[in-house]
Design an enzyme around this catalytic site. Structure first.
Site, PDB file in Angstrom:
ATOM      1  N   SER A 194       0.791  -1.234   0.000  1.00  9.77           N
ATOM      2  CA  SER A 194       0.000   0.000   0.000  1.00  9.77           C
ATOM      3  C   SER A 194       0.817   1.274   0.000  1.00  9.77           C
ATOM      4  O   SER A 194       0.298   2.326  -0.355  1.00  9.77           O
ATOM      5  CB  SER A 194      -0.919   0.015   1.215  1.00  9.77           C
ATOM      6  N   HIS A 222      -5.474  -4.220  -0.274  1.00 15.64           N
ATOM      7  CA  HIS A 222      -5.474  -3.054  -1.173  1.00 15.64           C
ATOM      8  C   HIS A 222      -5.823  -3.441  -2.610  1.00 15.64           C
ATOM      9  O   HIS A 222      -5.549  -2.685  -3.542  1.00 15.64           O
ATOM     10  CB  HIS A 222      -4.130  -2.336  -1.102  1.00 15.64           C
ATOM     11  N   LYS A 253     -12.026  -0.848   2.390  1.00 16.88           N
ATOM     12  CA  LYS A 253     -11.334  -0.012   1.410  1.00 16.88           C
ATOM     13  C   LYS A 253     -12.092  -0.043   0.080  1.00 16.88           C
ATOM     14  O   LYS A 253     -12.988   0.761  -0.132  1.00 16.88           O
ATOM     15  CB  LYS A 253      -9.872  -0.419   1.323  1.00 16.88           C
TER      16      LYS A 253
END
Ligand SMILES: Cc1ncc(COP(=O)(O)O)c(C=O)c1O
Length: 409
Positions: A194, A222, A253
């Protein structure tokens, strides 16, 4: 005993290194992402644009997601009522786990209160299930994985940890060769890292796992929602999802809500479910969270155009920053780091962007990244327009010049 001085000394050390963290008080403006309102210490409110949210697709404000959450509150109330064992398993949890197993083409899935907890609980428990295991860990693995592996070692299970240089297959193989062939092995790594925005050579790691008889544990935090035909992550995109034994992800996310999970064979899931304290002894996520996450997964997995648009936005911003002569890392992903290399300068740039230009991007300092590699990390979403990007690049050039000038003075 003077306890105060220890706390003061701890904070003073962080301040002296220029990495004292000040949280920006933001109110996201629902329906207008990435717009938000920043409240200063004096209580003044200013409109800003958020450039560093991990709500990568803006799903946290998608009307179908917020509606599903509201509906679940009306149906089931606010909390889940307990741990999964003590009345905390609801149809929302069961449906969500089914969808996650399906997304990753596994026979089981298990939801945790966060991605952090999923990593910590699963990796520490694997060590108890696999006596004498060595966990081979990429050196840039996230703190939550490291914490789980550390715990595994503390539990005197005979578990060991071997750290291989980031994405270095030769080094990984060297370490695998050294480990006794009769003992269990787990290779733990991430797909998208990330902070540097680079990607692991997943297929080659799977080849090594096969050669040395290791299980594979892949953090796709991610990447879920963002890569692959249905948004299951980079392993799906690369056609190697079946070769990963345990996939770990977040609902916070790409899916924009909250919570974490693993997806794996149902036997593995059953063992973790039955043994992981981080799963057993904590209240399950609220039904509304599970309902929102499920709605988000359904939309995101069925909308590949969203992923294409996301990639296009990131590529456009990288090209604009490069053209402006700013030190952007040429990543192969949606993560756009602009390298600063100094914690004080990094904070000064972030402060000036917020105060002078209404642009919010937090400084990334040690221990999140190694000292000397401090950076601003931009995460453009499909909702960041060309106009916003033009304004961002101009603002960055302006604050960069001003900060350099004040340093010279
Ligand atoms: C690689 C990685 N794994 C796990 C996590 C934890 O996920 P969550 O925010 O859902 O706790 C993060 C958080 O940023 C992360 O970067």
């Amino acid at each position: 005993m003077n306890y105060t001085q220890h706390f003061e000394a701890a904070v003073a050390k962080i301040r002296a290194e220029g990495r004292y963290r000040v949280f920006a008080d933001l109110r996201r403006d629902c329906g207008r992402f990435p717009h938000a309102v920043w409240r200063t210490e004096t209580g003044d409110e200013h409109p800003i644009i958020a450039w560093c949210s991990n709500d990568y697709l803006g799903m946290g404000q998608h009307p179908a997601v917020t509606e599903a959450m509201k509906r679940a509150i009306d149906e089931a109330g606010a909390g889940s009522g307990g741990t999964r064992n003590i009345s905390g398993t609801t149809k929302y949890h069961v449906d969500l786990e089914r969808a996650l197993a399906d997304l990753h083409e596994k026979s089981g899935a298990l939801v945790f209160t966060s991605g952090y907890v999923a990593n910590d609980a699963t990796l520490s428990t694997l060590a108890r299930i696999l006596p004498g295991v060595t966990i081979f860990s990429d050196e840039l693995n996230h703190a939550s994985m490291i914490e789980g592996m550390r715990k595994a070692r503390c539990e005197r299970t005979g578990a060991g940890m071997a750290v291989w240089r980031h994405n270095d297959l030769e080094h990984l193989e060297e370490l695998l060769q050294r480990a006794p062939s009769h003992l269990p092995k787990v290779i733990a790594f991430e797909s998208v890292y990330s902070m540097d925005g680079d990607i692991a050579p997943i297929e080659a790691i799977c080849d090594l796992a096969e050669k040395y008889g290791a299980l594979t544990y892949l953090d796709e935090v991610h990447a879920v929602g963002l890569y692959g035909g249905r948004g299951a992550g980079v392993a799906e995109r690369d056609g190697v999802m079946q070769r990963i034994d345990i996939i770990e992800g977040t609902l916070a996310k790409g899916f924009g809500v909250m919570g974490g999970y693993i997806a794996a064979d149902k036997l593995i899931v059953d063992a973790i479910r039955s043994m992981a304290p981080g799963f057993i002894f904590t209240t399950s996520i609220a039904p509304a969270i599970a309902a929102g996450a499920l709605a988000s997964i359904e939309i995101v997995s069925g909308t590949p155009e969203l992923r294409a648009h996301h990639q296009e936005r990131a590529a456009t911003l990288k090209a604009m920053l490069t053209e402006a002569g700013l030190p952007v890392l040429p990543t192969p992903t949606h993560i756009v780091p602009v390298m600063v290399g100094d914690p004080v300068r990094c904070k000064a740039l972030s402060d000036a962007l917020l105060a002078d230009h209404g642009i919010y991007v937090q400084p990334i300092n040690f221990p999140t990244v190694p000292r000397g590699t401090e950076r601003l990390r931009f995460t453009p979403t499909p909702l960041h327009t060309d106009e916003m990007m033009v304004a961002l690049v101009a603002a960055l050039k302006d604050v960069w010049a001003k900060v350099e000038m004040s340093e010279a003075a």
